[in-house]
Motif scaffolding. Structure first.
Motif, mmCIF file in Angstrom:
data_model
loop_
_atom_site.group_PDB
_atom_site.id
_atom_site.type_symbol
_atom_site.label_atom_id
_atom_site.label_comp_id
_atom_site.label_asym_id
_atom_site.label_seq_id
_atom_site.Cartn_x
_atom_site.Cartn_y
_atom_site.Cartn_z
ATOM 1 N N ARG A 102 57.971 -9.327 -43.519
ATOM 2 C CA ARG A 102 57.310 -8.491 -42.722
ATOM 3 C C ARG A 102 57.137 -7.146 -42.999
ATOM 4 O O ARG A 102 56.133 -6.382 -42.328
ATOM 5 N N ASN A 103 57.728 -6.661 -44.081
ATOM 6 C CA ASN A 103 56.995 -5.436 -44.419
ATOM 7 C C ASN A 103 55.870 -5.602 -45.173
ATOM 8 O O ASN A 103 55.093 -4.693 -45.292
ATOM 9 N N TYR A 153 58.904 -15.977 -44.029
ATOM 10 C CA TYR A 153 58.713 -14.656 -43.256
ATOM 11 C C TYR A 153 59.927 -14.179 -42.774
ATOM 12 O O TYR A 153 60.301 -14.204 -41.762
ATOM 13 N N GLU A 204 54.323 -10.825 -33.913
ATOM 14 C CA GLU A 204 54.171 -9.547 -34.698
ATOM 15 C C GLU A 204 52.875 -9.604 -35.382
ATOM 16 O O GLU A 204 52.687 -9.045 -36.312
ATOM 17 N N ASP A 205 52.075 -10.111 -34.288
ATOM 18 C CA ASP A 205 50.476 -9.977 -34.785
ATOM 19 C C ASP A 205 50.297 -10.756 -36.314
ATOM 20 O O ASP A 205 49.234 -10.151 -36.795
ATOM 21 N N ALA A 263 53.589 -7.738 -44.409
ATOM 22 C CA ALA A 263 52.573 -7.728 -43.275
ATOM 23 C C ALA A 263 52.251 -6.632 -42.734
ATOM 24 O O ALA A 263 50.995 -6.252 -42.324
ATOM 25 N N ARG A 264 53.262 -5.505 -42.583
ATOM 26 C CA ARG A 264 52.971 -4.390 -41.915
ATOM 27 C C ARG A 264 51.883 -3.363 -42.778
ATOM 28 O O ARG A 264 50.897 -2.846 -42.316
ATOM 29 N N ILE A 265 52.507 -3.574 -44.113
ATOM 30 C CA ILE A 265 51.429 -2.937 -45.261
ATOM 31 C C ILE A 265 50.025 -3.610 -45.296
ATOM 32 O O ILE A 265 49.190 -3.030 -45.404
ATOM 33 N N ASN A 293 61.494 -2.839 -48.037
ATOM 34 C CA ASN A 293 60.491 -1.918 -48.179
ATOM 35 C C ASN A 293 60.057 -1.688 -49.475
ATOM 36 O O ASN A 293 58.601 -1.834 -49.789
ATOM 37 N N LYS A 321 48.310 -5.179 -42.641
ATOM 38 C CA LYS A 321 47.565 -4.844 -41.539
ATOM 39 C C LYS A 321 47.043 -3.325 -41.759
ATOM 40 O O LYS A 321 45.926 -3.067 -41.433
ATOM 41 N N GLY A 322 47.664 -2.490 -42.331
ATOM 42 C CA GLY A 322 47.205 -1.346 -42.791
ATOM 43 C C GLY A 322 45.773 -1.328 -43.515
ATOM 44 O O GLY A 322 44.827 -0.412 -43.562
#
Length: 305
Positions: free
Chosen positions: A145-146, A140, A173-174, A148-150, A104, A152-153
């Protein structure tokens, strides 16, 4: 039994305190070597150690051969190219990393640099937004993965290339999988690098690949400097005034890049993706647990050799 924490750049005191509890509660002696200035100091402390926890410290063949009792080296972090894996294997020593513990922290740095450059280093001129832009993840894993999460936000469209994962795993994981590396670079205005430095990847990020990126492209490197073909990158940036490079690792010819491409490059003063209080503690505690589990139970879950 003895576990050595050998860190030229020490863990935070709170991390060391908690690592001590984990190790000593297991009935194992702890020794700490911090801010040392020579390999001789490291060798002197590691001679009778059963396990050693390191950060960016160099564990080469000379050190390993001197450590007659050593059974385990744990790198508190994801990368482990500072350990001579061939020599460790020769001496029957297990090497591990602590994957995911600083993921992260690195991902947040990716976006800190992205926003800064998209807004022209906050110089008062008109910048661009990240929303609706395309972001490609080269590999990936945990950090990606982290990221990608951010992303998408932020409302970005996220693609990923990883030959070791199936399309279904990435889709779940979209994130949009791509089948070739060339497709990733063709489709994405932003590409974030998350590959290790191996014989296959060193200088693999080159002119041919980067030239596929669309107008207004930005390359983000929080992986390793060795994966970049610096001469290729320089040539590309000379030809394309729209190309930006931001990195957590200064290139060898950083001053030349800064002089030639002012406003289009940014390098952190040192590698600092994992440099947060939280990541420092998480990686240290994971390393301590892995040492205890290996010495007491033979668990080698995160073995890398």
């Amino acid at each position: 039994m003895k576990i050595l924490i050998a860190t030229e750049k020490p863990f935070a005191p709170v991390a060391v305190g908690q690592m001590r509890e984990i190790i000593e509660d297991a009935g194992i002696r702890l020794s700490i070597l911090e801010k040392y200035s020579s390999k001789a100091e490291l060798i002197n402390e590691i001679i009778d150690a059963d396990a050693v926890i390191i950060r960016s410290d160099i564990i080469d063949e000379e050190v390993l051969d001197a450590a007659k009792n050593l059974k385990l080296v744990v790198r508190a972090g994801a990368g482990y190219d500072n350990i001579d894996l061939k020599a460790a294997t020769k001496d029957g020593i297990v090497a591990m990393n602590t994957p995911g513990q600083n993921a992260n922290a690195v991902a947040e740095l990716v976006f800190g640099m992205l926003v800064m450059m998209a807004r022209n280093v906050f110089d008062g001129t008109t910048g661009t937004e990240l929303k609706n832009k395309t972001l490609g993840l080269h590999a990936y894993g945990n950090v990606s993965r982290n990221v990608a999460r951010i992303a998408k936000g932020f409302g970005m469209k996220v693609y990923a290339y990883d030959p070791f994962l199936s399309e279904e795993q990435i889709k779940s994981e979209d994130v949009i999988p791509v089948s070739t590396l060339e497709d990733l670079y063709k489709q994405c205005q932003y590409v974030s690098l998350h590959i290790p430095a191996t014989p296959q990847t060193i200088k693999s990020i080159n002119y041919d690949l980067l030239s596929l990126m669309p107008k207004g492209a930005t390359l983000i490197n929080t992986a390793r400097k060795e994966i970049i073909d610096e001469e290729s990158l320089k040539k590309l940036m000379e030809e394309r005034a729209d190309f930006t490079y931001i990195s957590d690792i200064k290139p060898d010819n950083a001053s030349e890049f800064i002089d030639k491409f002012s406003g289009r490059v940014f390098f952190t003063p040192k590698k600092m993706g994992a440099q947060t209080k939280e990541a420092n503690i998480n990686a240290g505690l994971a390393a301590a647990h892995q040492c205890v589990d290996f010495l007491k139970k033979g668990i080698d879950k995160f073995r890398v050799n």
